[in-house]
Enzyme design. Structure first.
Site, PDB file in Angstrom:
ATOM      1  N   ARG A 206       0.846  -1.208   0.000  1.00 53.38           N
ATOM      2  CA  ARG A 206       0.000   0.000   0.000  1.00 53.38           C
ATOM      3  C   ARG A 206       0.877   1.252   0.000  1.00 53.38           C
ATOM      4  NH1 ARG A 206      -2.965  -2.954   4.535  1.00 53.38           N
ATOM      5  NH2 ARG A 206      -4.347  -4.297   3.356  1.00 53.38           N
ATOM      6  N   ASN A 272     -19.912  -6.822  -7.976  1.00 52.60           N
ATOM      7  CA  ASN A 272     -18.979  -7.862  -8.390  1.00 52.60           C
ATOM      8  C   ASN A 272     -17.905  -7.232  -9.284  1.00 52.60           C
ATOM      9  OD1 ASN A 272     -17.683 -10.006  -9.701  1.00 52.60           O
ATOM     10  ND2 ASN A 272     -19.511 -11.295  -9.525  1.00 52.60           N
ATOM     11  N   ALA A 273     -16.659  -7.354  -8.877  1.00 54.05           N
ATOM     12  CA  ALA A 273     -15.568  -6.692  -9.602  1.00 54.05           C
ATOM     13  C   ALA A 273     -15.449  -7.210 -11.039  1.00 54.05           C
ATOM     14  CB  ALA A 273     -14.252  -6.888  -8.861  1.00 54.05           C
ATOM     15  N   ASP A 293      -6.704  -6.798  -5.868  1.00 53.62           N
ATOM     16  CA  ASP A 293      -6.260  -7.589  -4.707  1.00 53.62           C
ATOM     17  C   ASP A 293      -7.369  -8.563  -4.327  1.00 53.62           C
ATOM     18  OD1 ASP A 293      -4.868  -8.524  -2.509  1.00 53.62           O
ATOM     19  OD2 ASP A 293      -5.483  -6.870  -1.206  1.00 53.62           O
ATOM     20  N   CYS A 333      -3.161 -14.037  -3.492  1.00 52.86           N
ATOM     21  CA  CYS A 333      -2.795 -14.626  -2.202  1.00 52.86           C
ATOM     22  C   CYS A 333      -3.048 -16.131  -2.194  1.00 52.86           C
ATOM     23  CB  CYS A 333      -3.519 -13.924  -1.058  1.00 52.86           C
ATOM     24  SG  CYS A 333      -5.301 -13.965  -1.212  1.00 52.86           S
TER      25      CYS A 333
END
Ligand code: SAH
Length: 389
Positions: A206, A272-273, A293, A333
């Site tokens: 960040r 919803n991305a 992310d 991740c």
């Protein structure tokens, strides 16, 4: 103490320092034990390898605690937690950080996050759960927090035969805790937020967006409580949109924007991305910076193919809507998607999007989440900062 004897050839990984022993690696256990007990671990040639706690219900049947002939008691945990804390004081901001990162701190399945004066604890395996009270006392003594909260409502505990629970371990306090990260203020909802309430592992990434967000129009996908979006606003972005599918996360993000006086710069939307990325592309809306992310698209090896498609789709779409010379911050991740595969996906996305891409920086998790070289599972976060030419 019972004695677990490993199958032939299975001692090497343990000797090299990998803390997990799978059920299939154990030849036999001599002596009686209950699930969660500490056992001695021996090679097939009767060489002492160390001690760990056992739970044959779990695929990961033993987790190593020590490679010495030492007692596993209050003093043992005191020493381990003290050393984890000393490390944080050197490499992190001890005000808010991950104070204990499980296997990487030689305390398998124990997570402790610190948000200002409060600690959030997870004991994710039976063998460590048994020491929860002692661990609470030790944390109180070493870190001297104002309060400690348990977030053991994690699905992985079911693999260990443990229940789902959350609540106070020490003190009673407002579970909406204010903390500061890189100068940006956040309210962390340690009772109802995801995992422990806030993802501390991205702190350094960040901070790393600072050089290219000034004056920029920024899109933060999978924005959770607004951490990247608010950093962008704080570093001088002119217009920031955060997208997250969780209404709760979006509400927290909007509250965090107000807390920083950034409510006119940073807006948040529950959506919803995947859909939003397509929508921006379809209507030709462009951004200077896009941040991706997402949550782990796969938690198992078998689902990697689907995850690859997911990463490909969002990276491709993001590259399509970034202005020439703009930046993409893209993360994964999922442990099962390793760094090489991740960069491969990004490269293939660039080819399909017909964009030329330069890597500015390649990053992993912050220093308070150290990677244990013997345990590849402890390296899970990958972040590429790219310029889209
Ligand atoms: N960037 C965040 C962490 C993201 S965690 C931070 O630094 O704090 C992943 C987030 O993705 C979660 O908040 C989850 O609610 C959200 N999410 C999961 N699936 C999504 C989807 N399809 N679209 C948008 N958000 C999604």
């Amino acid at each position: 103490m019972a004695k677990a004897v490993l199958a032939k050839g299975k001692e090497k990984r343990v000797e090299y320092g990998h803390p997990w022993i799978f059920r299939s690696d154990i030849e036999k256990v001599e002596g009686s034990f209950s699930p969660g007990d500490v056992v001695d671990v021996y090679s097939s040639k009767n060489k002492f390898l160390g001690r760990g706690y056992i739970n044959t219900k779990s695929q990961i049947s033993i987790r190593m605690l020590t490679y010495e002939h030492e007692e596993i008691n209050y003093e043992f945990f005191y020493k381990r937690i003290k050393s984890a804390w000393e490390y944080r004081k050197k490499v992190a901001d001890p005000m808010s950080c991950r104070a204990v990162f499980a296997e990487s701190d030689f305390l398998p399945a124990l997570i402790v996050d610190k948000f200002s004066g409060y600690l959030v604890v997870q004991t994710l395996a039976l063998g460590i759960d048994r020491y929860k009270e002692q661990i609470t006392d030790i944390l109180s003594d070493i870190i001297k927090p104002d309060g400690i909260y348990e977030r053991n409502d994690a699905a992985v505990r079911e693999l260990e035969g443990l229940d789902q629970r959350k609540g106070y371990l020490k003190g009673e306090f407002d579970t909406k805790v204010e903390m500061v990260e890189n100068g940006v203020k956040f309210i962390v909802d340690i009772e109802n937020g995801q995992k422990t309430g806030f993802f501390l592992d991205q702190k350094e990434t960040r901070a790393a967006i600072k050089p290219f967000v000034k004056g920029a129009k920024v899109l933060d996908c999978f924005s959770h409580t607004g951490s990247f979006a608010l950093h962008a606003g704080y570093f001088g972005a002119s217009d920031v949109l955060g997208i997250d599918i969780s209404e709760h996360a979006v509400e927290c993000a909007a509250q965090n924007a107000r807390l920083n006086g950034l409510e006119n710069i940073c807006r948040f939307e529950a959506a919803n991305a995947f859909d939003k990325l397509r929508e921006f592309y379809d209507r030709g809306e462009k951004f200077d910076v896009v941040i991706l992310d997402p949550p782990a698209f796969t938690k198992s090896r078998s689902a990697v193919e689907g995850a690859v498609r997911g990463y490909k789709e969002i990276n491709f779409r993001a590259m399509k809507i970034i202005k020439s010379g703009g930046f993409l911050v893209t993360c994964s991740c999922s442990h099962h998607v390793g760094p090489e595969l991740f960069m491969d996906i990004i490269y293939n996305s660039a080819i399909d999007a017909k964009r030329k891409v330069r890597q500015v920086e390649y990053r992993s998790q912050s220093k308070d989440h150290p990677i244990l070289l013997a345990s590849e599972e402890t390296e899970y976060l990958k972040c590429a900062i790219l310029q889209i030419v």
